[in-house]
Design an enzyme around this catalytic site. Structure first.
Site, PDB file in Angstrom:
ATOM      1  CB  CYS A 114      -0.961  -0.013   1.188  1.00 35.02           C
ATOM      2  SG  CYS A 114      -2.141  -1.373   1.064  1.00 35.02           S
ATOM      3  CG  HIS A 260      -3.231   3.282   1.516  1.00 33.76           C
ATOM      4  ND1 HIS A 260      -3.675   2.870   0.282  1.00 33.76           N
ATOM      5  CD2 HIS A 260      -3.387   2.233   2.364  1.00 33.76           C
ATOM      6  CE1 HIS A 260      -4.066   1.607   0.379  1.00 33.76           C
ATOM      7  NE2 HIS A 260      -3.907   1.200   1.618  1.00 33.76           N
ATOM      8  CG  ASN A 290      -6.697  -0.934   0.499  1.00 33.88           C
ATOM      9  OD1 ASN A 290      -5.942  -0.600  -0.410  1.00 33.88           O
ATOM     10  ND2 ASN A 290      -6.259  -1.333   1.684  1.00 33.88           N
TER      11      ASN A 290
END
Ligand code: COA
Length: 333
Positions: A114, A260, A290
């Protein structure tokens, strides 16, 4: 001394919208549970035969190049972040390079999960500052939907992830007032197994892909959600403060935070910690989930498209993810 600045942004998400209710056809879950714990309402899944990891990246890159007024051949290097490549090797950067007709230009595939996009941006920034390259294409692209376990056994991770790609053109500039001010990268491998996909791994007895390996389930995402949550809320704050302090700023100077897109509760916690208003933090995981390395460039592009980024703004990118990794970038737009 050269600096680097973002001169074009783009993103691509597949058309296929999967709502929380849609997920209930595969697993025991509910819209209420997912919204309450994560804030996510829907995500996109790639369409087999239409989208690939590299084709999504190429679409995002074409948009970013257009907006920068450049063509693929103006790019000196591609830095491509993904944990869901099209092939085990070579990396998807090669496939996107071929797709864009940039044969001969160097490509760098990185993972860093990520935090992948911020790591990739930092690599591009160093290349440009050193004078080795003048223009870089920085990409984050993920197809998570084919990887995740959509049965009830995989529901703690399956509901979180989505597919998509984002890209940024990063160009050399002499202007220290409008550039990437600094990037800050961290990792802690002691937590590697708190969020990981074990298989297919090379360090095993027998073939990495076999019925035995598949039956063991190590190809599914394992996540200790609680550990990830606890570390994320600390590391986000730390790495944002680090970026501010390195440049003589405080949280009050931030115009826009682009975190993020992991979880709305994490994002809200960080926002409150910094004393920022809701309008100062970009959250689009409600619509995209996500998307790992793609989440920051998608969110940054949407922020730019909707006029939330103005010339001279102080923009902070911040990430946390598997590894564990955490990273930030401070940009004077
Ligand atoms: N739908 C319904 N129930 C679910 C579920 C789902 N999708 N996923 C898990 N559950 C259940 C569990 O089985 C458990 O049931 P039990 O109490 O009967 O055993 C219960 O919900 C609580 O599970 P738990 O894992 O403790 O939930 P949580 O409150 O910790 O929330 C996360 C789980 C994943 C939302 C949370 O840990 C989190 O957000 N972590 C950070 C994850 C993240 O951001 N990852 C990406 C990092 S880059």
């Amino acid at each position: 001394m050269a600096f680097s600045r973002i001169t074009g942004l783009g993103f691509y998400v597949p058309d296929n919208v999967i709502t929380n209710d849609d997920l209930t056809q595969w697993m025991e879950t509910s819209d209420e549970w997912i919204r309450e714990r994560t804030g996510i309402q829907e995500r996109r899944y790639f369409e087999y035969g239409k989208d690939t990891n590299y084709s999504m990246a190429a679409a995002a890159s074409r948009q970013a190049l257009d907006r920068a007024g450049l063509t693929p051949n103006d790019i000196d290097v591609i830095v491509y972040a993904t944990i869901t490549p099209d092939y085990f090797f070579p990396g998807s950067a090669f496939l996107m390079q071929r797709e864009l007709g940039m044969d001969g230009k160097p490509v760098i595939d990185i993972r860093e999960q990520c935090s992948g996009f911020v790591y990739a941006l930092s690599i591009a920034d160093q290349f440009i500052k050193s004078g080795m390259y003048k223009t870089a294409l920085v990409v984050g692209s993920e197809i998570q939907s084919s990887w995740i376990d959509k049965s009830t056994a995989g529901r703690n991770t399956a509901v979180i992830f989505g597919d998509g790609a984002g890209a940024a053109v990063v160009s050399a500039t002499n202007d220290p007032q409008h550039c990437i001010l600094s990037t800050h990268l961290h990792a802690d491998g002691r937590f590697a197994e708190e969020l990981y996909v074990k298989d297919p791994g090379s360090s095993r007895e027998g073939r990495p892909v076999s019925q035995e390996v598949i039956d063991g389930g190590g190809h599914n995402v394992y996540m200790n959600g609680n550990a990830v949550f606890k570390h994320a809320i600390v590391r986000f704050g730390e790495v944002i403060q680090e970026a501010l302090e390195a440049n003589g700023y405080t949280a009050g100077d931030i115009d826009l935070l682009v975190p993020h897109q992991a979880n709305l509760r994490i994002s809200d916690y960080v926002r409150q910690q910094l004393g920022l208003a809701e309008s100062q933090v970009i959250n689009n995981l409600q619509r995209f989930g996500n998307t790992t390395a793609a989440s920051i460039p998608i969110a940054l592009t949407e922020a730019w498209e909707t006029g939330k980024i103005q010339e001279g703004d102080l923009i902070c990118l911040a990430a946390f993810g598997s590894g564990f990794t955490w990273a930030s970038a401070l940009i004077r737009w």
